[in-house]
Design a protein around this motif. Structure first.
Motif, PDB file in Angstrom:
ATOM      1  N   ALA A 123       0.821  -1.213   0.000  1.00  0.00           N
ATOM      2  CA  ALA A 123       0.000   0.000   0.000  1.00  0.00           C
ATOM      3  C   ALA A 123       0.857   1.265   0.000  1.00  0.00           C
ATOM      4  CB  ALA A 123      -0.927   0.001   1.212  1.00  0.00           C
ATOM      5  N   ASP A 124       2.001   1.232   0.659  1.00  0.00           N
ATOM      6  CA  ASP A 124       2.860   2.416   0.779  1.00  0.00           C
ATOM      7  C   ASP A 124       3.854   2.547  -0.364  1.00  0.00           C
ATOM      8  OD1 ASP A 124       1.710   3.073   3.218  1.00  0.00           O
ATOM      9  OD2 ASP A 124       3.149   1.862   4.334  1.00  0.00           O
ATOM     10  N   GLY A 125       4.265   1.441  -0.924  1.00  0.00           N
ATOM     11  CA  GLY A 125       5.354   1.444  -1.888  1.00  0.00           C
ATOM     12  C   GLY A 125       6.652   1.106  -1.184  1.00  0.00           C
ATOM     13  N   PRO A 126       7.683   0.803  -1.957  1.00  0.00           N
ATOM     14  CA  PRO A 126       8.951   0.375  -1.361  1.00  0.00           C
ATOM     15  C   PRO A 126       9.688   1.513  -0.674  1.00  0.00           C
ATOM     16  CG  PRO A 126       9.185   0.609  -3.721  1.00  0.00           C
ATOM     17  CD  PRO A 126       7.734   0.824  -3.415  1.00  0.00           C
ATOM     18  N   GLN A 127      10.691   1.141   0.120  1.00  0.00           N
ATOM     19  CA  GLN A 127      11.512   2.103   0.843  1.00  0.00           C
ATOM     20  C   GLN A 127      12.974   1.836   0.530  1.00  0.00           C
ATOM     21  OE1 GLN A 127      10.879   2.207   5.075  1.00  0.00           O
ATOM     22  NE2 GLN A 127      12.687   3.434   5.451  1.00  0.00           N
ATOM     23  N   LEU A 128      13.732   2.895   0.234  1.00  0.00           N
ATOM     24  CA  LEU A 128      15.168   2.771   0.065  1.00  0.00           C
ATOM     25  C   LEU A 128      15.794   2.629   1.443  1.00  0.00           C
ATOM     26  CD1 LEU A 128      17.770   2.892  -1.698  1.00  0.00           C
ATOM     27  CD2 LEU A 128      17.755   5.371  -1.282  1.00  0.00           C
ATOM     28  N   VAL A 129      16.657   1.629   1.589  1.00  0.00           N
ATOM     29  CA  VAL A 129      17.363   1.369   2.842  1.00  0.00           C
ATOM     30  C   VAL A 129      18.851   1.326   2.527  1.00  0.00           C
ATOM     31  CG1 VAL A 129      17.694  -0.301   4.711  1.00  0.00           C
ATOM     32  CG2 VAL A 129      15.408   0.054   3.749  1.00  0.00           C
ATOM     33  N   VAL A 130      19.631   2.107   3.263  1.00  0.00           N
ATOM     34  CA  VAL A 130      21.077   2.138   3.070  1.00  0.00           C
ATOM     35  C   VAL A 130      21.722   1.793   4.411  1.00  0.00           C
ATOM     36  CG1 VAL A 130      23.042   3.479   2.235  1.00  0.00           C
ATOM     37  CG2 VAL A 130      20.751   3.940   1.330  1.00  0.00           C
ATOM     38  N   PRO A 131      21.869   0.472   4.692  1.00  0.00           N
ATOM     39  CA  PRO A 131      22.473   0.070   5.965  1.00  0.00           C
ATOM     40  C   PRO A 131      23.852   0.717   6.127  1.00  0.00           C
ATOM     41  CG  PRO A 131      21.605  -1.830   4.801  1.00  0.00           C
ATOM     42  CD  PRO A 131      21.559  -0.667   3.841  1.00  0.00           C
ATOM     43  N   GLY A 132      24.142   1.098   7.325  1.00  0.00           N
ATOM     44  CA  GLY A 132      25.416   1.761   7.583  1.00  0.00           C
ATOM     45  C   GLY A 132      25.274   3.261   7.689  1.00  0.00           C
TER      46      GLY A 132
END
Length: 157
Positions: A123-132
């Motif tokens: 429902a929200d759409g994807p999220q960019l995740v940048v670990p670190g």
């Protein structure tokens, strides 16, 4: 791209564009058809404090490679001049360099999360995740668009 939806397809979609062979509109379901990775990552959020979650989704690099970036084969290091701009539906944009996620260079992980803590993001759409990243500035929620191309095309030359 696996199952890339037509413009009239149902669900929240992100526009993948730029210097690509196969621009696309992708739903979260399309991203789930790609190899998935789960990472635990945390970041500081000004108003909410420390956030720590389990994120699952495809690597940003895999999504972009499936779209066929148009690197110049005559220029061996052409890919290092490519930028990636990820924009959320709220207008928040984060920029990465291709070299920082390419295993031949920086090899960093950037993920397009389709699930957070086991909750689907359809429902929200994807999220960019940048670990670190210790600050959450490059964690872009509700992604609307991803553009990639040479820095000169973005006006950075």
């Amino acid at each position: 791209m696996p199952g890339a939806r037509a413009p009239g397809a149902a669900g929240t979609r992100l526009r993948l564009s730029g210097d690509l062979e196969r621009a696309a509109l992708l739903a979260v379901a399309d991203l789930r058809e790609m190899p998935q990775r789960t990472v635990e990552a945390g970041f500081a959020c000004g108003r909410l404090g420390e956030q720590r979650h389990a994120y699952t989704g495809p690597l940003l690099l895999d999504v972009l490679l499936a779209a066929g970036p148009r690197f110049d084969p005559v220029i061996g290091k052409d890919r290092v001049r490519f930028l990636i701009a990820v924009t959320g539906r709220d207008g928040h944009t984060a920029v990465l360099s291709w070299a920082e996620i390419d295993p031949r260079y920086g090899g960093g992980v950037a993920l397009l999360a389709t699930r957070v803590d086991g909750r689907d993001m359809d429902a929200d759409g994807p999220q960019l995740v940048v670990p670190g990243d210790t600050a959450g500035g490059r964690y872009v929620s509700r992604i609307a668009a991803i553009w990639t191309g040479p820095a000169a095309a973005a006006g950075a030359a």
